[in-house]
Design a protein around this motif. Sequence first.
Motif, mmCIF file in Angstrom:
data_model
loop_
_atom_site.group_PDB
_atom_site.id
_atom_site.type_symbol
_atom_site.label_atom_id
_atom_site.label_comp_id
_atom_site.label_asym_id
_atom_site.label_seq_id
_atom_site.Cartn_x
_atom_site.Cartn_y
_atom_site.Cartn_z
ATOM 1 N N TRP A 163 0.837 -1.201 0.000
ATOM 2 C CA TRP A 163 0.000 0.000 0.000
ATOM 3 C C TRP A 163 0.874 1.254 0.000
ATOM 4 C CZ3 TRP A 163 -0.630 4.301 3.011
ATOM 5 C CH2 TRP A 163 -1.733 5.093 2.732
ATOM 6 N N PHE A 164 1.874 1.303 0.879
ATOM 7 C CA PHE A 164 2.780 2.459 0.904
ATOM 8 C C PHE A 164 3.461 2.635 -0.446
ATOM 9 C CE2 PHE A 164 3.248 1.933 5.714
ATOM 10 C CZ PHE A 164 2.550 3.093 6.002
ATOM 11 N N HIS A 165 3.976 1.549 -1.007
ATOM 12 C CA HIS A 165 4.691 1.621 -2.281
ATOM 13 C C HIS A 165 3.825 2.230 -3.374
ATOM 14 C CE1 HIS A 165 5.968 0.063 -6.224
ATOM 15 N NE2 HIS A 165 7.189 0.203 -5.762
ATOM 16 N N TRP A 166 2.631 1.658 -3.566
ATOM 17 C CA TRP A 166 1.794 2.092 -4.679
ATOM 18 C C TRP A 166 1.152 3.452 -4.444
ATOM 19 C CZ3 TRP A 166 2.756 0.309 -9.178
ATOM 20 C CH2 TRP A 166 3.339 -0.948 -9.300
ATOM 21 N N THR A 167 0.861 3.811 -3.211
ATOM 22 C CA THR A 167 0.332 5.151 -2.921
ATOM 23 C C THR A 167 1.379 6.197 -3.252
ATOM 24 O OG1 THR A 167 -1.114 4.286 -1.183
ATOM 25 C CG2 THR A 167 -0.609 6.645 -1.119
ATOM 26 N N VAL A 168 2.588 5.998 -2.756
ATOM 27 C CA VAL A 168 3.672 6.951 -3.034
ATOM 28 C C VAL A 168 3.972 6.968 -4.532
ATOM 29 C CG1 VAL A 168 6.116 7.465 -2.640
ATOM 30 C CG2 VAL A 168 4.650 6.829 -0.715
ATOM 31 N N ALA A 169 4.014 5.803 -5.162
ATOM 32 C CA ALA A 169 4.325 5.732 -6.590
ATOM 33 C C ALA A 169 3.314 6.524 -7.420
ATOM 34 C CB ALA A 169 4.356 4.279 -7.048
ATOM 35 N N ARG B 67 19.633 -2.414 -3.783
ATOM 36 C CA ARG B 67 19.824 -1.725 -2.489
ATOM 37 C C ARG B 67 20.131 -0.247 -2.698
ATOM 38 N NH1 ARG B 67 22.220 -6.569 -1.078
ATOM 39 N NH2 ARG B 67 24.288 -5.839 -1.653
ATOM 40 N N LEU B 68 21.032 0.037 -3.646
ATOM 41 C CA LEU B 68 21.402 1.426 -3.924
ATOM 42 C C LEU B 68 20.211 2.222 -4.451
ATOM 43 C CD1 LEU B 68 23.486 3.701 -4.197
ATOM 44 C CD2 LEU B 68 24.055 2.775 -6.467
ATOM 45 N N SER B 69 19.481 1.662 -5.395
ATOM 46 C CA SER B 69 18.345 2.407 -5.960
ATOM 47 C C SER B 69 17.261 2.647 -4.913
ATOM 48 C CB SER B 69 17.777 1.714 -7.196
ATOM 49 O OG SER B 69 17.146 0.502 -6.860
ATOM 50 N N HIS B 70 17.006 1.651 -4.060
ATOM 51 C CA HIS B 70 16.009 1.855 -3.005
ATOM 52 C C HIS B 70 16.477 2.907 -2.001
ATOM 53 C CE1 HIS B 70 14.336 -2.015 -4.472
ATOM 54 N NE2 HIS B 70 13.220 -1.357 -4.229
ATOM 55 N N ALA B 71 17.749 2.883 -1.638
ATOM 56 C CA ALA B 71 18.273 3.896 -0.717
ATOM 57 C C ALA B 71 18.142 5.284 -1.332
ATOM 58 C CB ALA B 71 19.734 3.601 -0.368
ATOM 59 N N LEU B 72 18.495 5.411 -2.607
ATOM 60 C CA LEU B 72 18.367 6.711 -3.286
ATOM 61 C C LEU B 72 16.910 7.168 -3.334
ATOM 62 C CD1 LEU B 72 20.885 6.334 -6.250
ATOM 63 C CD2 LEU B 72 21.046 7.940 -4.326
ATOM 64 N N ILE C 270 15.097 3.769 -13.889
ATOM 65 C CA ILE C 270 15.858 2.527 -13.687
ATOM 66 C C ILE C 270 15.018 1.520 -12.891
ATOM 67 C CG2 ILE C 270 17.873 1.544 -12.514
ATOM 68 C CD1 ILE C 270 19.309 4.248 -13.255
ATOM 69 N N HIS C 271 14.344 2.011 -11.850
ATOM 70 C CA HIS C 271 13.505 1.148 -11.004
ATOM 71 C C HIS C 271 12.380 0.512 -11.828
ATOM 72 C CE1 HIS C 271 11.752 -0.130 -7.162
ATOM 73 N NE2 HIS C 271 10.586 0.352 -7.568
ATOM 74 N N VAL C 272 11.704 1.315 -12.641
ATOM 75 C CA VAL C 272 10.609 0.808 -13.476
ATOM 76 C C VAL C 272 11.152 -0.155 -14.533
ATOM 77 C CG1 VAL C 272 8.861 1.489 -15.179
ATOM 78 C CG2 VAL C 272 9.087 2.770 -13.038
ATOM 79 N N ALA C 273 12.305 0.172 -15.122
ATOM 80 C CA ALA C 273 12.909 -0.727 -16.117
ATOM 81 C C ALA C 273 13.273 -2.067 -15.488
ATOM 82 C CB ALA C 273 14.139 -0.067 -16.745
ATOM 83 N N ALA C 274 13.821 -2.034 -14.283
ATOM 84 C CA ALA C 274 14.173 -3.287 -13.602
ATOM 85 C C ALA C 274 12.911 -4.088 -13.279
ATOM 86 C CB ALA C 274 14.965 -2.989 -12.322
ATOM 87 N N ALA C 275 11.870 -3.405 -12.824
ATOM 88 C CA ALA C 275 10.609 -4.106 -12.533
ATOM 89 C C ALA C 275 10.032 -4.727 -13.803
ATOM 90 C CB ALA C 275 9.607 -3.135 -11.908
ATOM 91 N N ALA C 276 10.076 -3.984 -14.900
ATOM 92 C CA ALA C 276 9.569 -4.502 -16.175
ATOM 93 C C ALA C 276 10.398 -5.701 -16.638
ATOM 94 C CB ALA C 276 9.580 -3.402 -17.233
ATOM 95 N N GLN C 277 11.694 -5.623 -16.439
ATOM 96 C CA GLN C 277 12.569 -6.737 -16.821
ATOM 97 C C GLN C 277 12.200 -7.998 -16.039
ATOM 98 O OE1 GLN C 277 15.454 -7.935 -14.786
ATOM 99 N NE2 GLN C 277 16.666 -8.931 -16.347
ATOM 100 N N HIS C 278 11.928 -7.846 -14.746
ATOM 101 C CA HIS C 278 11.534 -8.995 -13.929
ATOM 102 C C HIS C 278 10.150 -9.509 -14.330
ATOM 103 C CE1 HIS C 278 14.847 -9.354 -11.130
ATOM 104 N NE2 HIS C 278 14.869 -8.034 -11.017
ATOM 105 N N ALA C 279 9.241 -8.593 -14.671
ATOM 106 C CA ALA C 279 7.869 -8.990 -15.005
ATOM 107 C C ALA C 279 7.757 -9.590 -16.400
ATOM 108 C CB ALA C 279 6.940 -7.787 -14.888
#
Length: 182
Positions: free
Chosen positions: A14-20, A89-94, A156-165
């Motif tokens: 919920w936090f992830h998608w609300t903020v996104a 880890r780096l992208s999430h920290a950023l 980068i985050h969205v591209a990585a998610a798309a790559q996994h999906a």
Amino acid sequence: MADRLPRYRPPARWFHWTVAVVVLLMIPAGLIMTREGLARPVQDALYLFHKNMGVLLVPVILARIAYRLTHKPPPLPASIPGWQRGAARLSHALLYILLVVMPISGFIRVRAGGFPIELLDRLGVGPWLAKSERVADIAQGIHAVGAVTLIAVLAIHVAAAAQHALIRRDGVWGRMWPVRGG
């Protein structure tokens, strides 16, 4: 394998998608509102939206960070290479750092610039800062660099998610997807 991967807990999703969703609405508003030649009523509406959504997002971001600090995320699958783990880890920290820097720098820019933040003003929250063009300019610079950095890290985050999906189909995407079967 995808069905066996542990998912993020519902509050984390919920936090992830609300903020996104809010951030993905605020980015184009922020980019458009500062353009020259924009009709004043449109510009005013975008500034109003951008500033006040920022105010509403701050408690959600703080709660998200508190939740993240007290609830360990599920581990990545063993098949994820070490460099990708480090990149994640780096992208999430950023992203977390930028989610704090952006509203703070925006607040300072607006208040030191002598402008209202309508929601805070209605709540009786004072400006907290004296008007200072120098401070406002520094905060505006930080906000601008933060915006470009945020857009890049999100891409980068969205591209990585798309790559996994779509390519790997390894279940990593479904761990954060808000509904089953993602």
